[in-house]
Design an enzyme around this catalytic site. Structure first.
Site, PDB file in Angstrom:
ATOM      1  N   ASP A 173      40.485  28.246  59.708  1.00  0.00           N
ATOM      2  CA  ASP A 173      39.340  29.127  59.937  1.00  0.00           C
ATOM      3  C   ASP A 173      39.103  29.285  61.436  1.00  0.00           C
ATOM      4  O   ASP A 173      39.091  28.301  62.177  1.00  0.00           O
ATOM      5  CB  ASP A 173      38.093  28.559  59.263  1.00  0.00           C
ATOM      6  CG  ASP A 173      36.858  29.408  59.504  1.00  0.00           C
ATOM      7  OD1 ASP A 173      36.927  30.632  59.251  1.00  0.00           O
ATOM      8  OD2 ASP A 173      35.834  28.865  59.948  1.00  0.00           O
ATOM      9  N   ASP A 203      37.107  36.925  62.758  1.00  0.00           N
ATOM     10  CA  ASP A 203      36.770  35.991  61.686  1.00  0.00           C
ATOM     11  C   ASP A 203      37.834  36.076  60.598  1.00  0.00           C
ATOM     12  O   ASP A 203      37.923  37.066  59.873  1.00  0.00           O
ATOM     13  CB  ASP A 203      35.401  36.320  61.105  1.00  0.00           C
ATOM     14  CG  ASP A 203      34.859  35.203  60.217  1.00  0.00           C
ATOM     15  OD1 ASP A 203      35.673  34.412  59.695  1.00  0.00           O
ATOM     16  OD2 ASP A 203      33.639  35.120  60.040  1.00  0.00           O
TER      17      ASP A 203
END
Length: 451
Positions: A331, A127
Site C-alpha cells: 500500500d 493511492d
C-alpha cells in the site's frame, strides 16, 4: 522526536496541519520547476517531495525536528487501516513525476499531472488502494484554494445517470422522480474520517507526454473532514474506474514506482506506466486477488527473518484468506509497515533479542534504543513466495532528532481494526522499484536508488 539523516526543519503540529489544508493562495497549481527536464525515458513521471526545491508548497518554518513529520504521518495510519479494512465491495511506458507529499494528511506521495484543455496543473496523491480519481472543482465547499476550474476547460463534461460509468461509481445517487435526467453524483469516504460529494465527470488527463482523453473522475463539490488530499487523488487500484483500467490501451495493465526517501529534495522518484522501460532483471512474487477487497494488491508473504533468525510466526497470521479478506497487501498510503499484533510481537521480540537495550517508546514506535547500539541492530528480510527482500537499514530504523536513539520503524495494527491485514507501507518501500503486472498476476521488487 524522530528524524531522518540530515533533516530539514518542520513547523509545529498546529501550523503544520493548517499548512496542508491551505496549500496555495491561488486557484491554480503553481509549478516551481516548469523548465525541469524529464528523464530521458519520457515514459517516466518524477516523484515530488512536498518540501523539495520543486514543490509548489511553501517551505516549513524551522520550529521543530524533521521527523515530527513522520510521527504525525504515523498517527494517521490507524485511520488508514480502518479505511483499508472497510474496502469490501458490494459490486462486482509513461512515467509521472511523484514524490513524498509529507503528510498531505494521509496521502504521502504526489504526482504532477494536468487536467482539462488547456491542461491545469494539479499535484494529486497516488493511492494504490483506491480506484476512482477525484479533484476539487470550482465552487467546492470545504476544499482548499487550489481547485480545478471545470468551466474553463473546453473538453470537460459531466456524466448523467444513464451512463455505464455511473453504475460503476460506488455510492452513486440519481434522481428518483421527475422526467429530467440528472448528473451522476456519488458520495465517498476516505481515510476513515472524511467524505466528499462529487459529480462524475469526464475530461483530458495528461501524464508526462501521454494524454488520456475522456478520463472519468469525480469533480468534488463538497468535502467533510480533513483527510481528503487537497489537490485530489489518482487511484492506482485494480477496479474498473482506476487509472489502470481506463488506460489499458496505453499501459497494458502494467506500472511501477520508485519512492524516494522523505529527505529527498528534487524530483527523484518515478511512476513508470506501461511495460516499456521496466527493469529486465527483477524477481517476481504472485499477485493475489481477494473478492472481498478486489482493489487491493495482495501478495503472499510467507515469513520474516530478523538477522539470521526466521521469526516463528504462525502461518495463519500471514496467509491470504479468500473468506475473510485477511493477508498482506502493498500500500502506498500507509506510512509504516504494520503487522497483526501477534505477528508483530514476535518480530519485536526477536529484534530486541539481537539489539542491546534498554528499550523505550516514541509515538507509534515501541522499540527504540541508544544509537550507540545501532551497529548491532539486525537487518529485516521479508520473505515472499519466490522473492526475498532484505530491507536497507534506512527502511528499517528511524532516528530521533537529537540523534541519540534509533527505533524499529514498524508497528502493530491497532487492536480495534479487526481486518487481519498486514500492510507493507511506504517507508519500507523507499528506494525499491515495485512493479505491478496485473495481466500476468505478479509483483516484482528490486532495489533501486530513487533519490
Amino acid at each position: 522526536m524522530l528524524s531522518c539523516t540530515n533533516p530539514p526543519k518542520v513547523m509545529d503540529s498546529t501550523i503544520f496541519a493548517f499548512f496542508f489544508v491551505v496549500f496555495l493562495s491561488t486557484t491554480r497549481a503553481f509549478d516551481p520547476c516548469p523548465s525541469l527536464k524529464q528523464k530521458s525515458d519520457l515514459s517516466d513521471l518524477s516523484i515530488i517531495h512536498i518540501y523539495g526545491k520543486c514543490s509548489p508548497f511553501d517551505s516549513p518554518k524551522p520550529t521543530s525536528s524533521w521527523t515530527t513529520t513522520i510521527l504525525d504521518m504515523a498517527t494517521k495510519d490507524p485511520q488508514r487501516l480502518t479505511y483499508l479494512s472497510s474496502l469490501v465491495t458490494t459490486k462486482p511506458a509513461s512515467s509521472v513525476p511523484i514524490g513524498p507529499g509529507q503528510v498531505i494528511n494521509i496521502g504521502n506521495y504526489v504526482a504532477r499531472v494536468k487536467i482539462g484543455t488547456p491542461g491545469q496543473l494539479m499535484f494529486m496523491v497516488l493511492d494504490t488502494s483506491a480506484d476512482t480519481a477525484w479533484v476539487p472543482c470550482s465552487g467546492c465547499t470545504g476544499c482548499s484554494s487550489t481547485v480545478f476550474s471545470q468551466t474553463t476547460s473546453t473538453t470537460y463534461g459531466s456524466l448523467d445517470c444513464t451512463t455505464s460509468e455511473c453504475v460503476q461509481a460506488h455510492g452513486l445517487s440519481c434522481p428518483t422522480s421527475g422526467s429530467t435526467i440528472g448528473n451522476c453524483l456519488f458520495n465517498q469516504s476516505y481515510g476513515g474520517d472524511s467524505s466528499f460529494l462529487a459529480t462524475l465527470s469526464r475530461d483530458s488527463l495528461q501524464l508526462a507526454n501521454d494524454i488520456i482523453p475522456s478520463y472519468v473522475f469525480g469533480c468534488i463539490g463538497n468535502i467533510s473532514g480533513k483527510s481528503i488530499p487537497p489537490q485530489g487523488l489518482l487511484g492506482l487500484g485494480r477496479g474498473s474506474m482506476s487509472l489502470l483500467s481506463q488506460s489499458t490501451s496505453l499501459y497494458s495493465g502494467v506500472f511501477s514506482y520508485c519512492l524516494p526517501s522523505f529527505r529527498s529534495y528534487y524530483f527523484s522518484g518515478s511512476l513508470r506506466l506501461g511495460p516499456n522501460g521496466q527493469p529486465k532483471t527483477i524477481k517476481y512474487t504472485p499477485l493475489l486477488k481477494n473478492p472481498h477487497r478486489p482493489s487491493l494488491y495482495y501478495v503472499n508473504l510467507t515469513g520474516i527473518s530478523v538477522g539470521q533468525v526466521k521469526v516463528a510466526i504462525p502461518p495463519e497470521l500471514l496467509e491470504f484468506n479468500l473468506n475473510t479478506g485477511a493477508g498482506t497487501i502493498i500500500d502506498s498510503g500507509t506510512v509504516i509497515t504494520r503487522f497483526v499484533p501477534n505477528a508483530y510481537n514476535k518480530i519485536k521480540e526477536v529484534f530486541r533479542n539481537q539489539t542491546q537495550g534498554p528499550f523505550s517508546s516514541l509515538g507509534a514506535f515501541d522499540t527504540c534504543f541508544s544509537v550507540t547500539n545501532e551497529d548491532v541492530a539486525p537487518r529485516v528480510t521479508l520473505h515472499f513466495m519466490g522473492l526475498d527482500i532484505v530491507l536497507p537499514m534506512e527502511n528499517t530504523l528511524i532516528h530521533s532528532s537529537a540523534g541519540t536513539h534509533a527505533c524499529l520503524a514498524m508497528a502493530s495494527t491497532p487492536n480495534n481494526v479487526n481486518s487481519g491485514l498486514n500492510v507493507i507501507a511506504n517507508l519500507q518501500q523507499q528506494n525499491l522499484r515495485i512493479l505491478f503486472d496485473v495481466p500476468n498476476s505478479r509483483v516484482g521488487i528490486t532495489h533501486e536508488i530513487c533519490n
